[in-house]
Design a protein around this motif. Structure first.
Motif, mmCIF file in Angstrom:
data_model
loop_
_atom_site.group_PDB
_atom_site.id
_atom_site.type_symbol
_atom_site.label_atom_id
_atom_site.label_comp_id
_atom_site.label_asym_id
_atom_site.label_seq_id
_atom_site.Cartn_x
_atom_site.Cartn_y
_atom_site.Cartn_z
ATOM 1 N N LEU A 21 0.698 11.474 -6.058
ATOM 2 C CA LEU A 21 1.603 10.931 -7.600
ATOM 3 C C LEU A 21 2.344 9.719 -7.444
ATOM 4 N N SER A 22 2.686 9.875 -5.778
ATOM 5 C CA SER A 22 3.922 8.671 -6.103
ATOM 6 C C SER A 22 2.634 7.230 -5.962
ATOM 7 N N GLY A 23 1.601 7.667 -5.493
ATOM 8 C CA GLY A 23 0.833 6.214 -5.563
ATOM 9 C C GLY A 23 0.828 5.862 -7.424
ATOM 10 N N ASN A 24 0.223 7.534 -8.031
ATOM 11 C CA ASN A 24 -0.234 7.052 -9.764
ATOM 12 C C ASN A 24 1.390 6.594 -9.955
ATOM 13 N N MET A 25 2.542 6.770 -9.715
ATOM 14 C CA MET A 25 3.239 6.150 -10.063
ATOM 15 C C MET A 25 3.720 4.811 -9.942
ATOM 16 N N GLN A 26 2.967 4.085 -9.002
ATOM 17 C CA GLN A 26 3.177 2.954 -8.023
ATOM 18 C C GLN A 26 2.604 1.678 -8.816
ATOM 19 N N LYS A 27 1.660 2.226 -9.573
ATOM 20 C CA LYS A 27 0.717 1.357 -10.096
ATOM 21 C C LYS A 27 0.813 0.628 -11.551
ATOM 22 N N LYS A 28 0.943 -0.652 -11.815
ATOM 23 C CA LYS A 28 1.367 -1.540 -12.272
ATOM 24 C C LYS A 28 0.907 -0.893 -13.961
ATOM 25 N N LYS A 29 1.915 -0.989 -14.960
ATOM 26 C CA LYS A 29 1.619 -0.697 -16.350
ATOM 27 C C LYS A 29 1.377 -1.963 -17.633
ATOM 28 N N VAL A 30 0.610 -2.289 -18.092
ATOM 29 C CA VAL A 30 -0.383 -3.411 -18.825
ATOM 30 C C VAL A 30 -0.101 -2.633 -19.750
ATOM 31 N N VAL A 31 0.277 -3.509 -21.051
ATOM 32 C CA VAL A 31 0.713 -2.744 -22.060
ATOM 33 C C VAL A 31 0.052 -3.574 -23.183
ATOM 34 N N CYS A 32 -0.898 -3.759 -23.878
ATOM 35 C CA CYS A 32 -1.766 -4.699 -25.059
ATOM 36 C C CYS A 32 -1.128 -4.424 -25.838
ATOM 37 N N VAL A 33 -0.296 -5.213 -26.703
ATOM 38 C CA VAL A 33 0.338 -5.788 -28.106
ATOM 39 C C VAL A 33 -0.596 -6.807 -29.327
ATOM 40 N N GLY A 34 -0.330 -5.600 -30.287
ATOM 41 C CA GLY A 34 -1.441 -6.820 -30.954
ATOM 42 C C GLY A 34 -1.912 -6.046 -32.424
ATOM 43 N N ASP A 35 -3.075 -6.392 -33.210
ATOM 44 C CA ASP A 35 -3.881 -6.246 -33.904
ATOM 45 C C ASP A 35 -5.040 -5.182 -33.995
ATOM 46 N N SER A 36 -5.798 -5.838 -34.518
ATOM 47 C CA SER A 36 -7.490 -5.074 -34.620
ATOM 48 C C SER A 36 -8.306 -5.093 -33.542
ATOM 49 N N ILE A 37 -8.627 -7.123 -33.322
ATOM 50 C CA ILE A 37 -8.474 -7.458 -31.934
ATOM 51 C C ILE A 37 -8.252 -6.822 -30.693
ATOM 52 N N THR A 38 -7.351 -6.692 -30.807
ATOM 53 C CA THR A 38 -7.274 -5.892 -29.688
ATOM 54 C C THR A 38 -7.036 -4.431 -29.233
ATOM 55 N N TYR A 39 -7.316 -3.942 -30.682
ATOM 56 C CA TYR A 39 -7.933 -2.420 -31.250
ATOM 57 C C TYR A 39 -9.016 -2.225 -30.002
ATOM 58 N N GLY A 40 -9.835 -3.092 -31.076
ATOM 59 C CA GLY A 40 -11.205 -2.971 -30.378
ATOM 60 C C GLY A 40 -11.793 -2.746 -31.670
ATOM 61 N N SER A 41 -11.841 -2.977 -32.801
ATOM 62 C CA SER A 41 -12.832 -2.968 -34.092
ATOM 63 C C SER A 41 -14.360 -3.098 -34.408
ATOM 64 N N GLY A 42 -13.922 -4.464 -33.541
ATOM 65 C CA GLY A 42 -15.677 -5.164 -33.987
ATOM 66 C C GLY A 42 -16.574 -4.443 -32.497
ATOM 67 N N VAL A 43 -16.030 -3.402 -31.600
ATOM 68 C CA VAL A 43 -17.105 -2.295 -31.222
ATOM 69 C C VAL A 43 -17.364 -1.115 -31.962
ATOM 70 N N GLY A 44 -16.607 -0.594 -33.125
ATOM 71 C CA GLY A 44 -16.627 0.499 -33.905
ATOM 72 C C GLY A 44 -15.756 1.945 -32.465
ATOM 73 N N ARG A 45 -16.892 2.527 -32.444
ATOM 74 C CA ARG A 45 -16.952 4.097 -31.754
ATOM 75 C C ARG A 45 -16.880 3.778 -30.149
ATOM 76 N N ARG A 46 -17.131 2.379 -29.369
ATOM 77 C CA ARG A 46 -17.053 2.169 -28.232
ATOM 78 C C ARG A 46 -15.746 1.448 -27.664
ATOM 79 N N ARG A 47 -14.800 1.496 -28.485
ATOM 80 C CA ARG A 47 -13.545 0.796 -28.321
ATOM 81 C C ARG A 47 -13.033 0.853 -27.079
ATOM 82 N N LYS A 48 -12.907 2.499 -26.494
ATOM 83 C CA LYS A 48 -12.258 2.899 -25.755
ATOM 84 C C LYS A 48 -12.687 2.221 -24.498
ATOM 85 N N SER A 49 -14.193 1.974 -24.515
ATOM 86 C CA SER A 49 -15.263 1.644 -23.210
ATOM 87 C C SER A 49 -15.087 0.021 -23.139
#
Length: 256
Positions: free
Chosen positions: A52-80
């Motif tokens: 758990l402590s190892g997981n808490m020490q992960k560096k957190k990266v937050v991506c802020v943006g519009d549909s280009i960040t969201y992943g609209s160009g790849v449809g249902r595959r956006r999560k990957s």
């Protein structure tokens, strides 16, 4: 040092072995057996704590943006296949990449769909991420939204809000990717004005980066000769997201 996945595998194996030993030691609980059970339990608890402590020490990266960040160009595959998802794979288990992209959003607070008026905006600030990657401006380029002076002033204020959220955060602001005209109509889809992206937005992002002391990632020149990286001229396809994520990843590694 073991990675989070390696620790998890060790714990799973320990639990399985523990279960087998318990089955083998059926019968009356002797002092020896009780000590054995207590010892194994302590090991498992300590192991879980480290995991758990190892997981808490992960560096957190937050991506802020519009549909280009969201992943609209790849449809249902956006999560990957969206750039944040691909970036997660490249960075590995020591990082946690969160996609806070929202379709159609603008930086300008009087734009068609202002990002700052969304609950996502407050959530990104509360994340207090180690790294923020910000890209807003493509939808601001629309004639109904655009104002050069306001865009730069509000981008400056927007970046400042993340600096205030976590004074130790490493912040990247990105010059949006190029938008290409449709072959049939000769115009960029969704009323996007690429001339504003290429000129005023590009310059404003560079100037704000210098003024606020944050890093700038140039996606415009990365993509300007690659219409084949886009599904509809505006949203990257899987190949485009791969290239964008790779470029961001290499920039981040240089800054380590």
């Amino acid at each position: 040092m073991l990675s989070y996945k390696e620790i998890r595998c060790v714990l799973v194996r320990s639990i399985l072995n523990y279960s087998k030993d318990i089955k083998r030691q059926k019968g009356v609980f002797s002092v020896k057996k009780i000590k054995y059970i207590i010892g194994v339990s302590v090991v498992l608890v300590i192991g879980f704590w480290f995991a758990l402590s190892g997981n808490m020490q992960k560096k957190k990266v937050v991506c802020v943006g519009d549909s280009i960040t969201y992943g609209s160009g790849v449809g249902r595959r956006r999560k990957s296949r969206s750039y944040p998802a691909v970036l997660q794979k490249k960075l590995g288990d020591d990082y946690q990449v969160l996609n806070y992209g929202l379709r159609s959003r603008t930086l300008l607070d009087y734009g068609s769909y202002p990002y700052t008026k969304e609950a996502y905006y407050k959530r990104t600030l509360k994340e207090k991420a180690d790294i923020y990657i910000i890209m807003l401006g493509t939808n601001d380029s629309k004639i109904i939204n655009w104002n050069t002076n306001d865009y730069k002033q509000q981008l400056n204020k927007f970046v400042e809000s993340y600096q205030n959220a976590n004074k130790d955060a490493h912040i990247y602001i990105m010059q949006p990717s190029r938008c290409f005209p449709d072959k049939t109509t000769g115009r960029v889809k969704y009323a996007i004005q690429n001339e504003h992206i290429e000129d005023e937005i590009y310059k404003s992002v560079a100037e704000v980066g210098q003024e606020r002391g944050v890093a700038v990632i140039d996606l415009y020149h990365l993509t300007e000769k690659h219409p084949d990286w886009f599904k509809d001229g505006v949203h990257p396809n899987a190949a485009g997201y791969e290239r964008i994520a790779d470029y961001i990843y290499k920039t981040m590694m240089k800054d380590k």
